[in-house]
Design a protein around this motif. Structure first.
Motif, short mmCIF file in Angstrom:
data_model
loop_
_atom_site.label_atom_id
_atom_site.label_comp_id
_atom_site.label_asym_id
_atom_site.label_seq_id
_atom_site.Cartn_x
_atom_site.Cartn_y
_atom_site.Cartn_z
N GLU A 63 0.79 -1.18 0.02
CA GLU A 63 -0.08 -0.02 -0.03
C GLU A 63 0.77 1.23 0.04
OE1 GLU A 63 -4.23 1.41 1.76
OE2 GLU A 63 -3.48 -0.41 2.53
N LEU A 64 0.52 2.12 -1.03
CA LEU A 64 1.58 3.15 -1.21
C LEU A 64 0.76 4.47 -0.75
CD1 LEU A 64 4.45 3.59 -2.42
CD2 LEU A 64 3.55 4.70 -4.57
N VAL A 65 1.34 5.45 0.12
CA VAL A 65 0.47 6.84 0.43
C VAL A 65 1.08 7.70 0.10
CG1 VAL A 65 -0.62 7.79 2.54
CG2 VAL A 65 -0.44 5.24 2.43
N LEU A 66 0.80 8.70 -0.48
CA LEU A 66 1.38 10.14 -0.98
C LEU A 66 1.85 10.65 0.46
CD1 LEU A 66 2.83 11.86 -3.01
CD2 LEU A 66 0.56 12.98 -3.24
N LEU A 67 3.04 11.16 0.81
CA LEU A 67 3.22 12.01 1.83
C LEU A 67 3.62 13.30 1.54
CD1 LEU A 67 5.88 9.55 3.83
CD2 LEU A 67 3.30 10.07 4.17
N GLN A 68 4.46 13.83 0.44
CA GLN A 68 4.82 15.03 0.05
C GLN A 68 4.92 15.00 -1.53
OE1 GLN A 68 8.56 16.39 1.91
NE2 GLN A 68 7.85 15.31 3.81
N GLY A 69 4.90 16.09 -2.10
CA GLY A 69 5.01 16.33 -3.43
C GLY A 69 3.56 16.40 -4.09
N GLN A 70 3.62 16.90 -5.42
CA GLN A 70 2.42 17.27 -6.44
C GLN A 70 1.72 15.99 -6.90
OE1 GLN A 70 1.45 20.63 -6.61
NE2 GLN A 70 3.03 20.75 -4.96
N GLY A 71 2.19 14.94 -6.68
CA GLY A 71 1.39 13.88 -6.93
C GLY A 71 2.28 12.79 -7.83
N VAL A 72 1.85 11.46 -7.89
CA VAL A 72 2.24 10.38 -8.78
C VAL A 72 1.13 9.65 -9.21
CG1 VAL A 72 2.70 8.80 -6.61
CG2 VAL A 72 3.99 8.60 -8.68
N ARG A 73 1.47 9.13 -10.57
CA ARG A 73 0.48 8.29 -11.32
C ARG A 73 0.94 6.98 -11.22
NH1 ARG A 73 -0.20 6.60 -16.77
NH2 ARG A 73 -2.59 6.25 -17.09
N LEU A 74 0.33 6.06 -10.75
CA LEU A 74 0.61 4.52 -11.04
C LEU A 74 0.28 3.84 -12.11
CD1 LEU A 74 0.26 3.71 -7.01
CD2 LEU A 74 2.12 4.44 -8.12
N ASP A 110 6.67 8.97 -0.57
CA ASP A 110 5.69 8.02 -0.60
C ASP A 110 5.75 6.85 0.40
OD1 ASP A 110 4.03 8.95 -3.00
OD2 ASP A 110 6.15 8.97 -3.60
N PHE A 111 4.96 6.74 1.36
CA PHE A 111 4.73 5.91 2.43
C PHE A 111 4.45 4.51 1.80
CE2 PHE A 111 4.07 3.13 6.02
CZ PHE A 111 4.74 3.83 6.96
N ASN A 112 5.61 3.57 2.21
CA ASN A 112 5.35 2.26 1.41
C ASN A 112 5.18 1.19 2.71
OD1 ASN A 112 5.50 0.30 -0.59
ND2 ASN A 112 7.75 0.20 -0.48
N LEU A 113 4.08 0.56 2.74
CA LEU A 113 3.86 -0.63 3.56
C LEU A 113 3.69 -1.88 2.78
CD1 LEU A 113 2.78 -2.17 5.98
CD2 LEU A 113 0.71 -1.27 5.48
N MET A 114 4.57 -2.87 2.97
CA MET A 114 4.46 -4.19 2.51
C MET A 114 4.52 -5.19 3.48
SD MET A 114 7.34 -3.79 -0.71
CE MET A 114 8.82 -3.44 0.47
N TRP A 115 3.72 -6.21 2.93
CA TRP A 115 3.55 -7.52 3.84
C TRP A 115 3.26 -8.61 3.13
CZ3 TRP A 115 -0.04 -3.85 2.80
CH2 TRP A 115 -1.33 -4.33 2.23
N ARG A 116 3.88 -9.86 3.62
CA ARG A 116 3.50 -11.10 3.07
C ARG A 116 2.25 -11.60 3.52
NH1 ARG A 116 8.47 -11.98 0.86
NH2 ARG A 116 10.31 -11.32 2.08
N ARG A 117 1.61 -11.72 2.12
CA ARG A 117 0.09 -11.97 2.13
C ARG A 117 -0.38 -13.36 2.75
NH1 ARG A 117 0.84 -12.62 -3.52
NH2 ARG A 117 0.49 -10.33 -3.77
N ASP A 118 0.64 -14.32 3.03
CA ASP A 118 0.15 -15.54 3.48
C ASP A 118 0.92 -15.47 4.75
OD1 ASP A 118 3.00 -15.45 3.16
OD2 ASP A 118 3.48 -17.58 2.29
N ARG A 119 1.29 -14.67 5.49
CA ARG A 119 1.78 -14.50 6.71
C ARG A 119 0.88 -13.29 7.65
NH1 ARG A 119 8.22 -14.55 6.06
NH2 ARG A 119 8.35 -16.13 4.69
N ILE A 120 0.50 -12.36 6.97
CA ILE A 120 0.13 -11.13 7.65
C ILE A 120 -1.06 -10.60 7.41
CG2 ILE A 120 0.84 -8.73 8.18
CD1 ILE A 120 2.45 -10.35 9.78
N GLY A 121 -1.99 -9.83 7.97
CA GLY A 121 -2.99 -9.28 7.55
C GLY A 121 -2.66 -7.88 8.06
N ALA A 122 -2.89 -6.91 7.09
CA ALA A 122 -2.79 -5.40 7.23
C ALA A 122 -3.76 -4.53 7.04
CB ALA A 122 -1.50 -5.20 6.24
N GLU A 123 -4.04 -3.63 7.88
CA GLU A 123 -4.93 -2.69 7.58
C GLU A 123 -4.25 -1.25 7.66
OE1 GLU A 123 -9.04 -0.83 10.10
OE2 GLU A 123 -7.85 -2.58 10.91
N LEU A 124 -4.62 -0.48 6.69
CA LEU A 124 -4.00 0.92 7.03
C LEU A 124 -4.94 2.06 7.06
CD1 LEU A 124 -0.99 2.26 4.82
CD2 LEU A 124 -3.01 3.81 5.03
#
Length: 204
Positions: A63-74, A110-124
């Motif tokens: 999950e990517l979260v914009l922190l600073q700047g004018q923006g990014v297109r994925l 951009d804040f970057n949260l990464m997790w292994r889907r077979d081991r962790i459940g993540a909520e942001l």
């Protein structure tokens, strides 16, 4: 409380700057669940200085979260696109998907949260911090709190230092449920990271 002895605040100036896995950019690593590459979750801040392809990560959700700047297109290779233009806007995607980060008008962080889907459940969650907020850690669970703006302090009983803009707190669950009170003002990223039970991992 035993859990609080494992909890900590990581100041922004302690983040470790390193190259992306594909070498096309820089990131500031905040923390990971294990020091090895076989981590369950990882927190970092991507410094996108020019439009470039993102690294891929098999078996990982992001999950990517914009922190600073004018923006990014994925721009994903399969044709999907997501536009992040305001601080706090975010997008969740599978780490195997090939994509390119295209800058709107200058560099972004951009804040970057990464997790292994077979081991962790993540909520942001992206939340305004106005006054007090309570967080409870269950055994084995971790809350990661990144202060996007403002300042805050924990209840004195936790022994944790204040949070300043850009700092991150890790609230680590111990053998019993623990309570944390955070008081202040600003904007907060709050992430709950929960180990999956064996049945959820598909084990026989």
């Amino acid at each position: 409380m035993p859990a609080m002895s494992d909890s900590r605040v990581i100041p922004a100036n302690d983040y470790r700057r390193e190259r992306w896995k594909n070498g096309l950019g820089w990131t500031r690593e905040i923390a990971r669940s294990h020091p090895s590459e076989d981590w369950d979750w990882r927190l970092s801040i991507a410094e996108i200085e020019h439009s470039a392809a993102f690294s891929t990560f098999d078996g990982v959700d992001r999950e990517l979260v914009l922190l600073q700047g004018q923006g990014v297109r994925l721009a994903f290779d399969d044709g999907e696109a997501a536009l992040l233009t305001l601080p706090g806007e975010r997008h969740r995607f599978a780490g195997e998907r090939a994509l390119r980060g295209e800058l709107i008008d200058g560099p972004t962080h951009d804040f970057n949260l990464m997790w292994r889907r077979d081991r962790i459940g993540a909520e942001l969650l992206v939340r305004p911090l106005v006054g007090s907020m309570l967080f409870f850690t269950a055994p084995g669970e971790t809350w990661a709190l990144h202060l996007m703006s403002g300042q805050a302090q924990f209840d004195r009983s936790t022994g944790l230092p204040p949070l300043w803009q850009g700092d991150t707190a890790l609230l680590v669950g111990g053998q019993t449920r623990s309570r944390y009170m955070l008081d202040g003002g600003g904007q907060l990223l709050a992430m709950r990271l929960t180990p999956l039970a064996p049945a959820q991992e598909g084990l026989q």
